[in-house]
Scaffold this motif. Sequence first.
Motif, PDB file in Angstrom:
ATOM      1  N   SER A  12       0.803  -1.221   0.000  1.00 17.18           N
ATOM      2  CA  SER A  12       0.000   0.000   0.000  1.00 17.18           C
ATOM      3  C   SER A  12       0.837   1.272   0.000  1.00 17.18           C
ATOM      4  CB  SER A  12      -0.940   0.007   1.209  1.00 17.18           C
ATOM      5  OG  SER A  12      -0.201   0.009   2.409  1.00 17.18           O
ATOM      6  N   ARG A  13       2.151   1.148   0.113  1.00 18.50           N
ATOM      7  CA  ARG A  13       3.024   2.343   0.120  1.00 18.50           C
ATOM      8  C   ARG A  13       4.471   1.855   0.030  1.00 18.50           C
ATOM      9  NH1 ARG A  13       1.582   2.452   6.158  1.00 18.50           N
ATOM     10  NH2 ARG A  13       3.457   1.549   7.090  1.00 18.50           N
ATOM     11  N   LEU A  15       8.210   0.684  -0.546  1.00 20.45           N
ATOM     12  CA  LEU A  15       8.835  -0.241  -1.499  1.00 20.45           C
ATOM     13  C   LEU A  15       7.812  -1.188  -2.139  1.00 20.45           C
ATOM     14  CD1 LEU A  15      11.439  -1.335  -2.766  1.00 20.45           C
ATOM     15  CD2 LEU A  15      11.632  -2.887  -0.806  1.00 20.45           C
ATOM     16  N   ARG A  35      -2.809  -4.064   5.739  1.00 18.69           N
ATOM     17  CA  ARG A  35      -3.874  -4.093   6.752  1.00 18.69           C
ATOM     18  C   ARG A  35      -4.946  -3.035   6.517  1.00 18.69           C
ATOM     19  NH1 ARG A  35       0.098  -3.394  11.643  1.00 18.69           N
ATOM     20  NH2 ARG A  35       0.860  -1.996  10.021  1.00 18.69           N
ATOM     21  N   HIS A  36      -4.564  -1.898   5.936  1.00 21.66           N
ATOM     22  CA  HIS A  36      -5.525  -0.797   5.769  1.00 21.66           C
ATOM     23  C   HIS A  36      -6.037  -0.767   4.327  1.00 21.66           C
ATOM     24  CE1 HIS A  36      -3.066   0.281   9.301  1.00 21.66           C
ATOM     25  NE2 HIS A  36      -4.230   0.720   9.764  1.00 21.66           N
ATOM     26  N   VAL A  61      -0.476 -10.044   7.871  1.00 22.95           N
ATOM     27  CA  VAL A  61       0.269 -11.238   7.424  1.00 22.95           C
ATOM     28  C   VAL A  61       0.402 -12.297   8.512  1.00 22.95           C
ATOM     29  CG1 VAL A  61       1.593 -10.237   5.510  1.00 22.95           C
ATOM     30  CG2 VAL A  61       2.487 -10.074   7.863  1.00 22.95           C
ATOM     31  N   ASN A  86       7.294  -8.561   1.608  1.00 22.82           N
ATOM     32  CA  ASN A  86       7.785  -7.201   1.817  1.00 22.82           C
ATOM     33  C   ASN A  86       7.258  -6.569   3.109  1.00 22.82           C
ATOM     34  OD1 ASN A  86       8.675  -4.372   0.774  1.00 22.82           O
ATOM     35  ND2 ASN A  86       6.467  -4.158   1.049  1.00 22.82           N
ATOM     36  N   TYR A 153      14.608  -5.657  15.440  1.00 26.19           N
ATOM     37  CA  TYR A 153      14.312  -5.746  14.006  1.00 26.19           C
ATOM     38  C   TYR A 153      15.412  -6.529  13.280  1.00 26.19           C
ATOM     39  CZ  TYR A 153      14.023  -3.662   9.236  1.00 26.19           C
ATOM     40  OH  TYR A 153      13.975  -3.438   7.883  1.00 26.19           O
ATOM     41  N   LYS A 157      15.538  -9.949  10.625  1.00 28.98           N
ATOM     42  CA  LYS A 157      16.025  -9.945   9.238  1.00 28.98           C
ATOM     43  C   LYS A 157      17.175 -10.955   9.073  1.00 28.98           C
ATOM     44  CE  LYS A 157      13.180  -6.827   7.554  1.00 28.98           C
ATOM     45  NZ  LYS A 157      12.136  -7.179   6.585  1.00 28.98           N
ATOM     46  N   MET A 186      15.745   3.901   2.501  1.00 28.62           N
ATOM     47  CA  MET A 186      14.784   4.550   1.603  1.00 28.62           C
ATOM     48  C   MET A 186      13.872   5.442   2.432  1.00 28.62           C
ATOM     49  SD  MET A 186      13.601   1.162  -0.470  1.00 28.62           S
ATOM     50  CE  MET A 186      13.073   0.438   1.062  1.00 28.62           C
ATOM     51  N   THR A 188      10.758   6.257   3.581  1.00 24.72           N
ATOM     52  CA  THR A 188       9.440   5.620   3.687  1.00 24.72           C
ATOM     53  C   THR A 188       8.902   5.819   5.103  1.00 24.72           C
ATOM     54  OG1 THR A 188      10.305   3.527   4.484  1.00 24.72           O
ATOM     55  CG2 THR A 188      10.160   3.782   2.073  1.00 24.72           C
ATOM     56  N   HIS A 191      11.046   3.932   7.599  1.00 28.90           N
ATOM     57  CA  HIS A 191      12.324   4.596   7.880  1.00 28.90           C
ATOM     58  C   HIS A 191      12.104   5.794   8.804  1.00 28.90           C
ATOM     59  CE1 HIS A 191      16.602   4.828   6.828  1.00 28.90           C
ATOM     60  NE2 HIS A 191      16.455   6.111   7.111  1.00 28.90           N
TER      61      HIS A 191
HETATM   62  N1  LIG Z   1      12.789   1.906   4.318  1.00 30.97           N
HETATM   63  C1  LIG Z   1      14.042   1.484   4.547  1.00 30.97           C
HETATM   64  O1  LIG Z   1      14.981   2.283   4.715  1.00 30.97           O
HETATM   65  C2  LIG Z   1      14.338  -0.009   4.551  1.00 30.97           C
HETATM   66  C3  LIG Z   1      15.677  -0.406   4.709  1.00 30.97           C
HETATM   67  C4  LIG Z   1      15.975  -1.770   4.718  1.00 30.97           C
HETATM   68  C5  LIG Z   1      14.958  -2.700   4.549  1.00 30.97           C
HETATM   69  N2  LIG Z   1      13.660  -2.284   4.402  1.00 30.97           N
HETATM   70  C6  LIG Z   1      12.634  -3.318   4.206  1.00 30.97           C
HETATM   71  O2  LIG Z   1      11.893  -3.020   3.027  1.00 30.97           O
HETATM   72  C7  LIG Z   1      10.548  -3.497   3.168  1.00 30.97           C
HETATM   73  C8  LIG Z   1       9.563  -2.388   2.859  1.00 30.97           C
HETATM   74  O3  LIG Z   1       9.744  -1.343   3.796  1.00 30.97           O
HETATM   75  P1  LIG Z   1       9.137   0.115   3.597  1.00 30.97           P
HETATM   76  O4  LIG Z   1      10.146   1.053   4.146  1.00 30.97           O
HETATM   77  O5  LIG Z   1       8.630   0.278   2.205  1.00 30.97           O
HETATM   78  O6  LIG Z   1       7.907   0.071   4.646  1.00 30.97           O
HETATM   79  P2  LIG Z   1       6.582   0.955   4.738  1.00 30.97           P
HETATM   80  O7  LIG Z   1       6.617   2.134   3.822  1.00 30.97           O
HETATM   81  O8  LIG Z   1       6.371   1.208   6.180  1.00 30.97           O
HETATM   82  O9  LIG Z   1       5.445  -0.045   4.185  1.00 30.97           O
HETATM   83  C9  LIG Z   1       5.122  -1.190   4.891  1.00 30.97           C
HETATM   84  C10 LIG Z   1       3.971  -1.891   4.202  1.00 30.97           C
HETATM   85  O10 LIG Z   1       3.680  -3.096   4.899  1.00 30.97           O
HETATM   86  C11 LIG Z   1       2.324  -3.094   5.367  1.00 30.97           C
HETATM   87  N3  LIG Z   1       2.313  -3.810   6.643  1.00 30.97           N
HETATM   88  C12 LIG Z   1       2.980  -3.480   7.772  1.00 30.97           C
HETATM   89  N4  LIG Z   1       2.736  -4.395   8.722  1.00 30.97           N
HETATM   90  C13 LIG Z   1       1.912  -5.315   8.187  1.00 30.97           C
HETATM   91  C14 LIG Z   1       1.303  -6.499   8.668  1.00 30.97           C
HETATM   92  N5  LIG Z   1       1.488  -6.917   9.932  1.00 30.97           N
HETATM   93  N6  LIG Z   1       0.506  -7.223   7.817  1.00 30.97           N
HETATM   94  C15 LIG Z   1       0.294  -6.800   6.549  1.00 30.97           C
HETATM   95  N7  LIG Z   1       0.870  -5.696   6.036  1.00 30.97           N
HETATM   96  C16 LIG Z   1       1.651  -4.953   6.852  1.00 30.97           C
HETATM   97  C17 LIG Z   1       1.941  -1.594   5.441  1.00 30.97           C
HETATM   98  O11 LIG Z   1       0.546  -1.353   5.293  1.00 30.97           O
HETATM   99  P3  LIG Z   1      -0.478  -1.392   6.547  1.00 30.97           P
HETATM  100  O12 LIG Z   1       0.115  -0.523   7.604  1.00 30.97           O
HETATM  101  O13 LIG Z   1      -1.777  -0.898   5.986  1.00 30.97           O
HETATM  102  O14 LIG Z   1      -0.547  -2.830   6.949  1.00 30.97           O
HETATM  103  C18 LIG Z   1       2.678  -1.082   4.207  1.00 30.97           C
HETATM  104  O15 LIG Z   1       1.950  -1.365   3.044  1.00 30.97           O
HETATM  105  C19 LIG Z   1      10.432  -4.042   4.597  1.00 30.97           C
HETATM  106  O16 LIG Z   1      10.615  -5.447   4.582  1.00 30.97           O
HETATM  107  C20 LIG Z   1      11.599  -3.371   5.316  1.00 30.97           C
HETATM  108  O17 LIG Z   1      12.032  -4.134   6.430  1.00 30.97           O
HETATM  109  C21 LIG Z   1      13.329  -0.956   4.392  1.00 30.97           C
END
Ligand SMILES: NC(=O)c1ccc[n+]([C@@H]2O[C@H](COP(=O)([O-])OP(=O)(O)OC[C@H]3O[C@@H](n4cnc5c(N)ncnc54)[C@H](OP(=O)(O)O)[C@@H]3O)[C@@H](O)[C@H]2O)c1
Length: 243
Positions: A12-13, A15, A35-36, A61, A86, A153, A157, A186, A188, A191
């Motif tokens: 939903s947002r 990555l 979830r939303h 999930v 993801n 966290y 991972k 990234m 997000t 982050h």
């Molecule tokens: N951003 C970074 O700097 C970074 C760095 C390294 C790795 N990562 C990894 O990259 C991936 C994507 O991260 P992101 O930064 O894009 O995160 P994000 O913008 O916070 O997006 C998270 C997504 O997961 C959903 N979500 C969260 N908890 C959930 C649950 N329990 N069940 C179902 N959906 C769930 C959220 O929607 P809802 O809230 O509506 O459920 C949202 O769509 C993750 O695996 C993260 O660990 C990110």
Amino acid sequence: MAAKVAIITGASRGLGEVVARFLAGQGYALVLTARHAEPLQKVALALSSFNVPVQTVVGDVTDAAHRTAAIDAANALGGLSVLVNNASDLGVSPLLPLADFPLDALERVFKINVVAPIALTQAALPALKANGGLVINLSSDAAKGGYPTWGGYGLTKAALDLASLTLANELSDAGVSVVSVDPGDMRTVMHQDAFPGDDISDRPLPDVTVPFWAWLFGQDRAAVSGGRYAAQAQNWEAVNEAV
Ligand SMILES: NC(=O)c1ccc[n+]([C@@H]2O[C@H](COP(=O)([O-])OP(=O)(O)OC[C@H]3O[C@@H](n4cnc5c(N)ncnc54)[C@H](OP(=O)(O)O)[C@@H]3O)[C@@H](O)[C@H]2O)c1
């Protein structure tokens, strides 16, 4: 012919949305989860110009019934050949030292970041085996860093990295490939939640990973299976490091 259908959790947002747009552009039918409902629906609507079927399945999930619904939706679209695990959680925000980490939050973050991706892979296996499937598990540099306050966290991972390599070894004879991808920092919601109140505008948007996805989806799946890739590294053959 293998089904060109992908499930992306947490689409939903951030990555997940970027990967959804990339795969829609590659002609994949999509099952998107979060979830939303409202933001997820918005992403699905924004993908309508790609003229591929897009189904949304709202839920957590960690909920087995939700996972089954996502796989059923993919099978209704013709099968499943790509599973992108993801969706993820930090456990607590602001982050806390492992020595002080609330254990209920630690259990919950393991359920979201480790148990759920493994459970989805297990449930999706018949469809993945039928379609020479690829599982992509999203990792992080926190898996290896030992950075103070990133332990809760990071542990999840690191466990997910080992799950990816183990599954890759176990499933190669069945024609299912598994990779681990560290997308790099990234800009997000996750982050920002890790650095509440900080200015994170110097971090790139998650679109920075698109060249990596283009590379990955151009590779022979069996050849990349078992690899751990840093999406912002730019030279992916050289940095393919087994966990
Ligand atoms: N951003 C970074 O700097 C970074 C760095 C390294 C790795 N990562 C990894 O990259 C991936 C994507 O991260 P992101 O930064 O894009 O995160 P994000 O913008 O916070 O997006 C998270 C997504 O997961 C959903 N979500 C969260 N908890 C959930 C649950 N329990 N069940 C179902 N959906 C769930 C959220 O929607 P809802 O809230 O509506 O459920 C949202 O769509 C993750 O695996 C993260 O660990 C990110």
